[in-house]
Design a protein around this motif. Structure first.
Motif, PDB file in Angstrom:
ATOM      1  N   LEU A 116       1.917   1.836  -3.451  1.00  0.00           N
ATOM      2  CA  LEU A 116       0.734   2.282  -4.207  1.00  0.00           C
ATOM      3  C   LEU A 116       0.492   3.777  -3.992  1.00  0.00           C
ATOM      4  O   LEU A 116       0.291   4.536  -4.947  1.00  0.00           O
ATOM      5  CB  LEU A 116      -0.498   1.529  -3.733  1.00  0.00           C
ATOM      6  N   ILE A 117       0.521   4.176  -2.721  1.00  0.00           N
ATOM      7  CA  ILE A 117       0.282   5.587  -2.411  1.00  0.00           C
ATOM      8  C   ILE A 117       1.408   6.440  -3.000  1.00  0.00           C
ATOM      9  O   ILE A 117       1.162   7.480  -3.603  1.00  0.00           O
ATOM     10  CB  ILE A 117       0.170   5.808  -0.884  1.00  0.00           C
ATOM     11  N   PHE A 118       2.634   5.956  -2.826  1.00  0.00           N
ATOM     12  CA  PHE A 118       3.788   6.705  -3.315  1.00  0.00           C
ATOM     13  C   PHE A 118       3.603   7.058  -4.798  1.00  0.00           C
ATOM     14  O   PHE A 118       3.782   8.203  -5.200  1.00  0.00           O
ATOM     15  CB  PHE A 118       5.058   5.864  -3.126  1.00  0.00           C
ATOM     16  N   PHE A 119       3.217   6.078  -5.584  1.00  0.00           N
ATOM     17  CA  PHE A 119       3.099   6.348  -7.021  1.00  0.00           C
ATOM     18  C   PHE A 119       1.761   6.968  -7.401  1.00  0.00           C
ATOM     19  O   PHE A 119       1.711   8.024  -8.024  1.00  0.00           O
ATOM     20  CB  PHE A 119       3.337   5.071  -7.824  1.00  0.00           C
ATOM     21  N   LEU A 120       0.673   6.324  -6.979  1.00  0.00           N
ATOM     22  CA  LEU A 120      -0.629   6.750  -7.509  1.00  0.00           C
ATOM     23  C   LEU A 120      -1.088   8.105  -6.976  1.00  0.00           C
ATOM     24  O   LEU A 120      -2.046   8.677  -7.471  1.00  0.00           O
ATOM     25  CB  LEU A 120      -1.684   5.689  -7.224  1.00  0.00           C
ATOM     26  N   SER A 121      -0.402   8.644  -5.947  1.00  0.00           N
ATOM     27  CA  SER A 121      -0.829   9.947  -5.444  1.00  0.00           C
ATOM     28  C   SER A 121      -0.439  11.058  -6.424  1.00  0.00           C
ATOM     29  O   SER A 121      -0.999  12.149  -6.359  1.00  0.00           O
ATOM     30  CB  SER A 121      -0.228  10.218  -4.071  1.00  0.00           C
ATOM     31  N   THR A 122       0.506  10.783  -7.317  1.00  0.00           N
ATOM     32  CA  THR A 122       0.858  11.828  -8.295  1.00  0.00           C
ATOM     33  C   THR A 122       1.025  11.289  -9.712  1.00  0.00           C
ATOM     34  O   THR A 122       0.875  12.028 -10.677  1.00  0.00           O
ATOM     35  CB  THR A 122       2.205  12.492  -7.928  1.00  0.00           C
ATOM     36  N   SER A 123       1.372  10.032  -9.834  1.00  0.00           N
ATOM     37  CA  SER A 123       1.701   9.553 -11.166  1.00  0.00           C
ATOM     38  C   SER A 123       0.895   8.312 -11.519  1.00  0.00           C
ATOM     39  O   SER A 123       0.395   7.645 -10.631  1.00  0.00           O
ATOM     40  CB  SER A 123       3.197   9.239 -11.288  1.00  0.00           C
ATOM     41  N   PRO A 124       0.785   7.943 -12.761  1.00  0.00           N
ATOM     42  CA  PRO A 124       1.333   8.686 -13.879  1.00  0.00           C
ATOM     43  C   PRO A 124       0.625  10.030 -14.039  1.00  0.00           C
ATOM     44  O   PRO A 124      -0.561  10.142 -13.762  1.00  0.00           O
ATOM     45  CB  PRO A 124       1.040   7.765 -15.080  1.00  0.00           C
ATOM     46  N   GLY A 125       1.372  11.009 -14.469  1.00  0.00           N
ATOM     47  CA  GLY A 125       0.782  12.321 -14.718  1.00  0.00           C
ATOM     48  C   GLY A 125      -0.104  12.243 -15.952  1.00  0.00           C
ATOM     49  O   GLY A 125      -0.143  11.221 -16.634  1.00  0.00           O
ATOM     50  N   TYR A 126      -0.810  13.307 -16.209  1.00  0.00           N
ATOM     51  CA  TYR A 126      -1.662  13.292 -17.394  1.00  0.00           C
ATOM     52  C   TYR A 126      -1.486  14.601 -18.147  1.00  0.00           C
ATOM     53  O   TYR A 126      -1.375  15.666 -17.536  1.00  0.00           O
ATOM     54  CB  TYR A 126      -3.118  13.107 -17.005  1.00  0.00           C
ATOM     55  N   THR A 127      -1.401  14.503 -19.468  1.00  0.00           N
ATOM     56  CA  THR A 127      -1.288  15.707 -20.279  1.00  0.00           C
ATOM     57  C   THR A 127      -2.659  16.032 -20.847  1.00  0.00           C
ATOM     58  O   THR A 127      -3.158  15.329 -21.718  1.00  0.00           O
ATOM     59  CB  THR A 127      -0.270  15.497 -21.404  1.00  0.00           C
ATOM     60  N   PRO A 167       0.812  -1.219   0.000  1.00  0.00           N
ATOM     61  CA  PRO A 167       0.000   0.000   0.000  1.00  0.00           C
ATOM     62  C   PRO A 167       0.845   1.269   0.000  1.00  0.00           C
ATOM     63  O   PRO A 167       0.460   2.279  -0.597  1.00  0.00           O
ATOM     64  CB  PRO A 167      -0.829  -0.110   1.285  1.00  0.00           C
ATOM     65  N   ILE A 168       2.015   1.214   0.656  1.00  0.00           N
ATOM     66  CA  ILE A 168       2.868   2.409   0.703  1.00  0.00           C
ATOM     67  C   ILE A 168       3.356   2.744  -0.709  1.00  0.00           C
ATOM     68  O   ILE A 168       3.315   3.902  -1.139  1.00  0.00           O
ATOM     69  CB  ILE A 168       4.068   2.182   1.659  1.00  0.00           C
TER      70      ILE A 168
END
Ligand code: HEM
Ligand code: SF4
Ligand code: SF4
Lengths: 184, 553
Positions: free
Chosen positions: A20-31, A17-18
């Motif tokens: 998951l949070i680490f990545f999904l809280s900002t990435s992948p970014g979206y253009t 979960p850590i």
């Protein structure tokens, strides 16, 4: 279960979960918009003409009912004729291409309110000519009012086309927040 | 309920029925998901031990995250400037000028919010696939379903408040969503037309909503637990410590940061996305899903989701082997009620309420069951020391008579030496029992009583078993914290209450009483353990008195 196994399993499970949070809280970014994209937003509110106005005989009727009604029954500012207003016809051309052609209903259950417009037009950065044509007369044969303007848009710049009631004309707000009245 | 299936009443005529089918306690449609869930839970049990398995504390962990969010949010509010011009800068100040406290608190606020989404999703998966959302549990399900959009909006409004580029993208997306609803003629979109159009009031409203929604959530959480007696809302200390330190670690490794400041005269290019809260908008943009389609699809999904307790059919009862003590509506003989409240305390679903009458009344009070809240778990049956509560005709006395009957000498059959009480939900009991389900298939010397849940056992019943002739008693239950009727959860809470001690199976354990909590896949190991236990107690000459002393009635 050996303690080393236990720790490893525990760490992996807790990390899931850590991570998951680490990545999904900002990435992948979206253009949302590419760098060479810009946008023109046409948005305004406008009161269109009443569909029917009083002719002389109606006016007579209207006056007489008004006299016989008790004052509290009279609606303040009530007009004779119907309350509903005509729809607004709008055509938007950009660089000669028709990007919008539609009939917009006045708001309100009885179509007696203001016409609200909010349309976004995605457009490549660069120089463009924009033409806004509107018609909101009760006379079906009335001419479109046409407004035209050239604009140079930087990448990601947003320009807004709004309506100035006082001048009965359209104006352009560009990315640097400067105002420009559109030519009739 | 077909009462003719009651083991007690129809003992003599009961047709031999084996556990031929696999465990059918769960509706067929949930079976694959249930299998997956139990496999995952068992893997976690190996890693964390069943007592510390975080999957058994999901509701409690959700609460923990909620408190973290409240605490950190309160701090952020002290510095937040609720205006379109000041918002961005005020948050930058917290993050950068107060890097080591404000910055960490802000990051914890964000990551606890992300964490709550993960935990809630697993919580929903778990209650759904363990079939704990239907019937008497519908209030928890429906209130939970109401919590979902509220939590989502709370998170989304939080991202709005930062007023950076992602917030701008969110404001656009939200106003597009609003504007397809026939609510307001003046498009919400026009509020974000140019910086001059931003309605300061709107900012104010969003800020206050963000502040007020947690109150609404608390109310919803209260409703959520309304029909659950003694809900577990605090995770164990170690779980709490691990979660809090993970949040701090995350905050230090990756401090939450704002994007570029919002600028309404400039399109949003590439931005970071918190997929837990605002991920649907990039997806809608990418897949060209219009707000109207999103509303329609979302409403359809929401309707089905809320209605799941009524849509999912129950397990096919004709395929489920019945326990010896048939589940049935509860009846109370209130003429003799002492208003001792033990039955109310025993109830895991707040279905039993004891009213005390004023002094001088003919009876001390009465115990009233609300059938719509009752799970028919039977916990109250033995909880009443006076035998006033019965379930489908089964009460304390008939239970004891039934147990005695198992030890009556029968022609052509060995008399059993020990007795196994087996929770019908604990594992796949296919082929576990003899034809009449009164002995283990693997060992005629072990008598068996299939029960709906170990929560119905009490010291009285255990004592009666020894009196009837059992040299040993073996109790097979589920993973305690995974009990369908929340037995162990209540026991945790009631562990200090001496009155309730005699209902704690673990407290009765001794040389001739073993409790074994099993995973649903361990039949063979279990059979082996029971046989060993039976051999061990067979040699013992006399029942160990220590098991009988304190609870003797
Ligand atoms: C803020 C979010 C939530 C919190 C704090 C929360 C908390 C809890 C707690 C503490 C329990 C009691 C656990 C126990 O002691 O047995 C529980 C049970 C339950 N929750 Fe939630 N929950 C949340 C969201 C949800 C959602 C979104 C759903 C599903 C739509 C849901 C469905 C249920 C159900 C059906 C139960 C009953 C399970 C049982 O009786 O064993 N919850 N929840
Ligand atoms: S059977 Fe269970 S749920 Fe029903 S009243 Fe008794 S203890 Fe409560
Ligand atoms: S346990 Fe028995 S005596 Fe006590 S309140 Fe309940 S029904 Fe009455």
């Amino acid at each position: 279960m050996s303690s080393s196994k236990l720790n490893l399993g525990g760490i992996v499970t807790l990390m899931a979960p850590i991570v998951l949070i680490f990545f999904l809280s900002t990435s992948p970014g979206y253009t949302y918009h590419q760098p060479d994209e810009s946008m023109i937003i046409v948005s305004f509110k406008k009161t269109t003409e009443r569909r029917t106005l009083c002719d002389d005989s109606q006016m007579e009727d209207f006056r007489s009912t008004e006299d016989t009604q008790r004052s509290h029954m009279r609606k303040k500012g009530r007009n004779c004729g119907s309350r509903d207003r005509v729809s607004l016809e709008m055509i938007i051309n950009m660089d000669g291409d028709e990007r919008f052609n539609g009939l917009i209903q006045p708001s309100g259950l009885n179509s007696d309110g203001v016409v609200f417009i909010y349309e976004r037009f995605s457009i490549k950065a660069g120089d463009h000519t924009i033409e806004v044509k509107v018609r909101d007369n009760k006379d079906p044969n009335a001419e479109f009012k046409t407004f035209k303007e050239s604009i140079s848009l930087k990448g990601h710049e947003i320009a807004v086309i709004d309506y100035d009631k006082g001048k009965d004309s359209f104006f352009l707000i560009t990315g640097d927040s400067t105002f420009r009245t559109m030519a009739k | 309920m077909e009462s003719e299936n009651s083991g007690v009443k129809k003992e003599a005529k009961a047709a031999p029925r084996g556990y031929k089918k696999s465990n059918k306690q769960v509706p067929a449609i949930l079976a694959p998901g249930n299998y997956l869930l139990v496999r995952i839970q068992e893997a976690f049990n190996l890693i964390f031990t069943p007592a510390m398995n975080p999957l058994y504390y999901l509701g409690a962990i959700t609460f923990l995250f909620f408190w973290v969010i409240l605490g950190s949010g309160a701090y952020l509010y002290l510095f937040y400037n609720m205006s379109p011009d000041g918002a961005y800068e005020s948050i930058r100040y917290i993050s950068e000028d107060q890097k080591y406290y404000g910055g960490i608190i802000r990051s914890m606020h964000r990551y606890a919010s992300d964490g709550i989404v993960i935990v809630i999703l697993i919580h929903v998966f778990q209650v759904f696939f363990s079939d704990r959302f239907r019937q008497y549990r519908w209030v928890a399900w429906v209130s939970g379903a109401a919590i979902l959009p509220v939590i989502w909006f709370e998170g989304a409004s939080g991202y709005f408040l930062v007023w950076d580029k992602p917030a701008q993208a969110l404001a656009m997306a939200l106003s597009d969503m609003m504007d397809v609803l026939p609510l307001n003629a003046d498009p919400v979109q026009r509020n974000f037309l140019t910086p001059d159009h931003i309605n300061a009031l709107l900012f104010f409203v969003m800020s206050y909503l963000h502040l007020a929604i947690p109150l609404l959530l608390l109310i919803l959480a209260w409703v959520h637990c309304m029909r659950i007696s003694m809900p577990l809302i605090h995770p164990p200390k170690s779980v709490t410590i691990v979660i809090l330190s993970s949040l701090v670690a995350l905050a230090l490794i990756k401090p939450a940061a704002s994007g570029e400041p919002a600028n309404l005269m400039e399109l949003v290019g590439s931005t970071q996305v918190d997929w837990f809260f605002v991920g649907m908008f990039p997806l809608m943009h990418l897949l060209d899903i219009t707000p109207l389609t999103a509303w329609i699809a979302g409403s359809l999904f929401a309707t089905v989701f809320v209605a799941l307790p009524w849509i999912v059919p129950g397990p096919n009862k004709s395929e489920v082997e019945r326990p010896a003590f048939e589940q049935a509506p509860i009846e109370v003989d209130n003429d003799k009620c002492k208003a001792c409240v033990l039955c109310q305390q025993a109830c895991p679903f707040e279905a039993m309420v004891v009213e005390k009458f004023p002094e001088g009344s003919p009876t001390a009070g009465r115990a009233v069951v609300s059938p719509e809240k009752c799970s028919e778990c039977g916990f109250c049956v033995n909880a009443c020391e006076f035998g006033l509560v019965s379930m489908g005709g089964v009460n304390k006395i008939t239970m004891q008579t039934y147990i005695e009957s198992l030890f009556q000498p029968q022609k052509g059959r060995v008399t059993p030496t020990s007795l196994a009480f087996v929770c019908e939900r604990s594992f796949n009991q296919e082929g576990f029992y003899s034809g009449d389900r009164k002995r283990l298939a693997s060992n005629e010397e072990v008598a068996s009583v299939v029960i709906p849940c170990v929560g119905i056992l009490s010291q009285t019943i255990i004592d009666a078993s020894f009196k009837a002739g059992a040299k040993g008693v073996f109790v097979v239950d589920c993973r305690p914290l995974d009990c369908h009727y929340r037995e162990a959860r209540r026991r945790l809470k009631l562990s200090d209450d001496p009155e309730r001690q005699k209902f704690h199976i673990e407290n009765m354990e001794g040389d001739n009483l073993k409790v074994l909590s099993v995973s649903p896949f361990e039949t063979e190991a279990l059979v082996k353990k029971i046989n060993e236990f039976n051999e061990a107690v067979k040699g013992a000459k006399k029942v160990d008195e220590s098991n009988m002393k304190d609870g003797e009635v």
